[in-house]
Design a protein around this motif. Structure first.
Motif, short mmCIF file in Angstrom:
data_model
loop_
_atom_site.label_atom_id
_atom_site.label_comp_id
_atom_site.label_asym_id
_atom_site.label_seq_id
_atom_site.Cartn_x
_atom_site.Cartn_y
_atom_site.Cartn_z
N VAL A 47 12.18 9.38 12.22
CA VAL A 47 11.94 10.49 11.26
C VAL A 47 12.33 9.95 9.78
O VAL A 47 13.51 9.56 9.57
N GLU A 48 11.36 10.04 8.83
CA GLU A 48 11.65 9.82 7.49
C GLU A 48 11.97 10.89 6.84
O GLU A 48 11.22 11.85 6.28
N VAL A 49 13.35 11.54 6.53
CA VAL A 49 13.56 12.48 6.25
C VAL A 49 13.34 12.51 4.48
O VAL A 49 13.41 11.75 3.92
N VAL A 50 12.52 13.87 4.28
CA VAL A 50 12.25 14.20 3.07
C VAL A 50 13.11 14.80 2.16
O VAL A 50 13.45 14.42 1.07
N PRO A 95 8.73 18.50 11.68
CA PRO A 95 8.14 17.29 11.47
C PRO A 95 6.67 17.24 10.95
O PRO A 95 5.79 17.96 11.53
N LEU A 96 6.33 16.48 9.96
CA LEU A 96 4.84 16.39 9.52
C LEU A 96 4.33 14.91 9.76
O LEU A 96 5.45 13.99 9.73
N PHE A 97 3.15 14.95 9.92
CA PHE A 97 2.63 13.52 9.91
C PHE A 97 1.02 13.82 9.25
O PHE A 97 0.56 14.91 9.29
N VAL A 98 0.47 12.50 8.99
CA VAL A 98 -0.75 12.64 8.34
C VAL A 98 -1.75 11.87 9.31
O VAL A 98 -1.45 10.94 9.68
N THR A 123 22.31 17.10 12.52
CA THR A 123 22.01 18.43 13.62
C THR A 123 20.75 18.44 13.82
O THR A 123 20.06 18.32 15.09
N ALA A 124 19.78 18.38 13.01
CA ALA A 124 18.25 18.43 13.02
C ALA A 124 17.57 17.19 13.85
O ALA A 124 16.83 17.63 15.03
N LEU A 125 18.17 16.31 13.55
CA LEU A 125 17.65 15.19 14.30
C LEU A 125 18.32 14.97 15.59
O LEU A 125 17.56 14.53 16.49
N ARG A 126 19.37 15.06 15.84
CA ARG A 126 20.11 15.14 17.26
C ARG A 126 19.32 16.13 18.03
O ARG A 126 18.92 15.61 19.19
N PHE A 133 8.87 13.29 7.82
CA PHE A 133 7.60 12.52 8.13
C PHE A 133 7.89 11.77 9.54
O PHE A 133 8.95 11.09 9.60
N ILE A 134 6.96 11.94 10.78
CA ILE A 134 6.91 11.30 11.74
C ILE A 134 5.59 10.46 11.94
O ILE A 134 4.65 10.74 11.07
N SER A 135 5.66 9.37 12.64
CA SER A 135 4.42 8.76 13.10
C SER A 135 3.46 9.60 13.50
O SER A 135 3.61 10.40 14.44
N GLU A 136 1.97 9.57 13.01
CA GLU A 136 0.95 10.26 13.89
C GLU A 136 0.78 9.65 15.29
O GLU A 136 0.24 10.69 16.08
#
Length: 221
Positions: free
Chosen positions: A93-96, A34-37, A77-80, A116-119
């Motif tokens: 989650v905004e999957v890239v 998970p990334l966020f800015v 799987t990853a999201l679950r 990406f996830i929300s900060e």
């Protein structure tokens, strides 16, 4: 173009496309990276596994786990698993992309899924699996300040380790092994430059083609 959009555009170039012949029939798992800015700086979210777990107890890792027969694919799987472990809803989650699968030390074929996830996301850790959730700037994994490395016995592979202290809580985290490697590789892909320390793989080729350069090397971890 905003930083998030620039990173998304860059990472999509490294999306894993399964080749022929198909990947070996191994037990599969997925992790979510998970990334966020925040304030024009990109961060990665990490977890600390519960000391009560059978495998990798007390280690820093990404949210994730083994695939389930009801999972549609590696992304599912990853999201679950992320929802089960830290309360991150799949629609948050905004999957890239998904990166090239790697074989971990337990013989699981692990697919890294980047999103990406929300900060503003506030984790709700499942205490049976996760004892802590924290975030660090992604570019830290290109710096030599908190970094050390040592060879794995009887191999040419290095174990990379980052020792970090949270400035607010004073908690000390040790990020090593496959989690450290994946953070290094992701930082290379996102920022397009070599780490300040020596690595045993060809970073220039990685920037050009993630799959061809690392698929074989990471399978030896």
């Amino acid at each position: 173009m905003a930083l998030k959009e620039k990173i998304t555009e860059r990472l999509k170039k490294f999306t894993f496309v399964e080749e022929s012949p198909r990947l070996p029939a191994l037990q599969k798992a997925s992790v979510l990276i998970p990334l966020f800015v925040r304030e024009e700086k990109v961060y990665v979210l990490l977890t600390l596994r519960s000391v009560e777990l059978r495998h990798n107890a007390g280690e820093v890792c990404f949210p994730g786990g083994k695939s389930d027969r009801n999972d549609r694919d590696e992304i599912h799987t990853a999201l679950r698993e992320a929802e089960e472990e830290i309360g991150l809803p799949p629609d948050g989650v905004e999957v890239v992309c998904r990166l090239s699968p790697v074989l971990n030390q337990r013989g699981l074929l692990v697919t890294p899924v980047v999103g990406f996830i929300s900060e503003s996301f506030q984790a709700c850790p499942n205490p049976a699996e996760v004892s802590d959730v924290f975030s660090v700037p992604l570019d830290l994994f290109l710096k030599d300040v908190h970094h050390s490395a040592y060879p794995i016995s009887n191999t040419s592979t290095m174990t990379h380790c980052f020792n970090l202290t949270d400035p607010l809580t004073k908690k000390v985290y040790q990020i090593w092994g496959l989690t450290a490697i994946l953070n290094i590789l992701l930082a290379v892909l996102v920022f397009g430059r070599k780490p300040d320390f020596e690595v045993e793989f060809n970073v220039d080729k990685a920037i050009v083609n993630f799959q061809l350069e690392f698929k074989h090397r990471l399978s030896k971890l």
